[in-house]
Design a protein around this motif. Structure first.
Motif, mmCIF file in Angstrom:
data_model
loop_
_atom_site.group_PDB
_atom_site.id
_atom_site.type_symbol
_atom_site.label_atom_id
_atom_site.label_comp_id
_atom_site.label_asym_id
_atom_site.label_seq_id
_atom_site.Cartn_x
_atom_site.Cartn_y
_atom_site.Cartn_z
ATOM 1 N N GLN A 84 0.830 -1.204 0.000
ATOM 2 C CA GLN A 84 0.000 0.000 0.000
ATOM 3 C C GLN A 84 0.867 1.258 0.000
ATOM 4 N N ALA A 85 1.919 1.252 0.804
ATOM 5 C CA ALA A 85 2.816 2.413 0.860
ATOM 6 C C ALA A 85 3.546 2.596 -0.469
ATOM 7 N N VAL A 86 3.999 1.505 -1.044
ATOM 8 C CA VAL A 86 4.732 1.559 -2.314
ATOM 9 C C VAL A 86 3.846 2.092 -3.434
ATOM 10 N N LYS A 87 2.584 1.715 -3.431
ATOM 11 C CA LYS A 87 1.646 2.213 -4.449
ATOM 12 C C LYS A 87 1.604 3.736 -4.464
ATOM 13 N N VAL A 88 1.526 4.323 -3.286
ATOM 14 C CA VAL A 88 1.477 5.790 -3.175
ATOM 15 C C VAL A 88 2.802 6.388 -3.628
ATOM 16 N N VAL A 89 3.901 5.858 -3.106
ATOM 17 C CA VAL A 89 5.217 6.406 -3.427
ATOM 18 C C VAL A 89 5.500 6.284 -4.930
ATOM 19 N N ASP A 90 5.225 5.115 -5.502
ATOM 20 C CA ASP A 90 5.480 4.927 -6.939
ATOM 21 C C ASP A 90 4.669 5.896 -7.792
ATOM 22 N N GLN A 91 3.465 6.199 -7.359
ATOM 23 C CA GLN A 91 2.594 7.061 -8.147
ATOM 24 C C GLN A 91 2.950 8.544 -8.026
ATOM 25 N N TYR A 92 3.401 8.974 -6.852
ATOM 26 C CA TYR A 92 3.528 10.411 -6.609
ATOM 27 C C TYR A 92 4.937 10.929 -6.330
ATOM 28 N N SER A 99 8.686 13.978 1.740
ATOM 29 C CA SER A 99 7.618 14.947 1.957
ATOM 30 C C SER A 99 8.086 16.135 2.798
ATOM 31 N N SER A 100 9.401 16.337 2.842
ATOM 32 C CA SER A 100 10.036 17.489 3.514
ATOM 33 C C SER A 100 9.813 17.526 5.023
ATOM 34 N N GLN A 101 9.595 16.382 5.624
ATOM 35 C CA GLN A 101 9.472 16.293 7.079
ATOM 36 C C GLN A 101 10.818 15.834 7.641
ATOM 37 N N PHE A 102 11.827 16.690 7.464
ATOM 38 C CA PHE A 102 13.208 16.326 7.712
ATOM 39 C C PHE A 102 13.498 15.985 9.175
ATOM 40 N N LYS A 103 12.992 16.760 10.112
ATOM 41 C CA LYS A 103 13.258 16.503 11.537
ATOM 42 C C LYS A 103 12.685 15.147 11.958
ATOM 43 N N SER A 104 11.479 14.849 11.518
ATOM 44 C CA SER A 104 10.865 13.563 11.858
ATOM 45 C C SER A 104 11.651 12.412 11.242
ATOM 46 N N ILE A 141 0.358 11.152 0.829
ATOM 47 C CA ILE A 141 1.573 10.787 1.563
ATOM 48 C C ILE A 141 1.192 10.271 2.948
ATOM 49 N N GLU A 142 0.157 10.865 3.548
ATOM 50 C CA GLU A 142 -0.306 10.402 4.850
ATOM 51 C C GLU A 142 -0.787 8.953 4.771
ATOM 52 N N LYS A 143 -1.368 8.556 3.631
ATOM 53 C CA LYS A 143 -1.782 7.152 3.455
ATOM 54 C C LYS A 143 -0.567 6.230 3.476
ATOM 55 N N ALA A 144 0.500 6.644 2.793
ATOM 56 C CA ALA A 144 1.717 5.834 2.781
ATOM 57 C C ALA A 144 2.303 5.738 4.186
ATOM 58 N N LEU A 145 2.337 6.871 4.893
ATOM 59 C CA LEU A 145 2.871 6.875 6.258
ATOM 60 C C LEU A 145 2.014 6.024 7.185
ATOM 61 N N SER A 146 0.705 6.070 7.005
ATOM 62 C CA SER A 146 -0.201 5.256 7.815
ATOM 63 C C SER A 146 0.034 3.768 7.564
ATOM 64 N N SER A 147 0.232 3.398 6.302
ATOM 65 C CA SER A 147 0.522 1.998 5.970
ATOM 66 C C SER A 147 1.835 1.554 6.614
ATOM 67 N N LEU A 148 2.826 2.433 6.603
ATOM 68 C CA LEU A 148 4.099 2.097 7.234
ATOM 69 C C LEU A 148 3.963 2.004 8.752
ATOM 70 N N GLU A 149 3.113 2.837 9.337
ATOM 71 C CA GLU A 149 2.840 2.731 10.783
ATOM 72 C C GLU A 149 2.216 1.376 11.112
ATOM 73 N N GLU A 150 1.283 0.930 10.277
ATOM 74 C CA GLU A 150 0.672 -0.394 10.476
ATOM 75 C C GLU A 150 1.725 -1.486 10.367
ATOM 76 N N ALA A 186 2.007 14.623 -4.807
ATOM 77 C CA ALA A 186 0.859 13.921 -4.230
ATOM 78 C C ALA A 186 -0.238 14.895 -3.818
ATOM 79 N N PRO A 187 -1.489 14.553 -4.129
ATOM 80 C CA PRO A 187 -2.601 15.344 -3.602
ATOM 81 C C PRO A 187 -2.621 15.248 -2.074
ATOM 82 N N VAL A 188 -3.269 16.201 -1.452
ATOM 83 C CA VAL A 188 -3.370 16.222 0.007
ATOM 84 C C VAL A 188 -3.877 14.858 0.495
ATOM 85 N N GLY A 189 -3.195 14.323 1.464
ATOM 86 C CA GLY A 189 -3.629 13.072 2.081
ATOM 87 C C GLY A 189 -2.963 11.818 1.558
#
Length: 122
Positions: A19-27, A79-84, A48-57, A43-46
């Motif tokens: 699921q995460a790869v699908k988002v990353v490959d597309q956007y 997604s420019s969230q460098f500190k995280s 990248i959050e889907k990919a991150l959510s899949s990785l959290e799971e 990526a449209p809003v939301g």
């Protein structure tokens, strides 16, 4: 038991990784410009959050798999969230100081523009 690499279809979090790869490959696009590469995220809003959510799971299923944390750091970096992203790398290195990908990201953070190409070194 040997650790399964993330691309292995037998990985317990394979579904979440897919699921995460699908988002990353597309956007997320990686472009070569001379000796450097650049990542562009369109990526449209939301999404990248889907990919991150899949990785959290995936991390919840396999909390000892440091490769999952590095994968999440790569998506955060894209997604420019460098500190995280850097915080996750620090976590990985605190648990596994010899984790190759985490060490390379940390060492070459300023000059390494994506996870697909290593910087030049001697």
């Amino acid at each position: 038991m040997d650790s399964l690499r993330l691309a292995d279809i037998r990985h317990p979090a394979h579904k979440q990784l897919e699921q995460a790869v699908k988002v990353v490959d597309q956007y997320v696009q990686v472009e070569l410009a001379g000796e450097r590469t650049a990542m562009k995220v369109s990526a449209p809003v939301g999404e990248i959050e889907k990919a991150l959510s899949s990785l959290e799971e995936a991390i919840a299923l396999c909390p000892d798999d440091m490769d999952l944390f590095v994968a999440k750091a790569c998506v955060l970096h894209a997604s420019s969230q460098f500190k995280s992203a850097e915080g996750l790398l620090d976590l990985v290195l605190s648990k596994d100081p010899n984790h190759f990908e985490a060490k390379m990201w940390k060492k070459h953070w300023e000059t390494w523009s994506d996870a697909l190409r290593f910087p030049k070194w001697d």
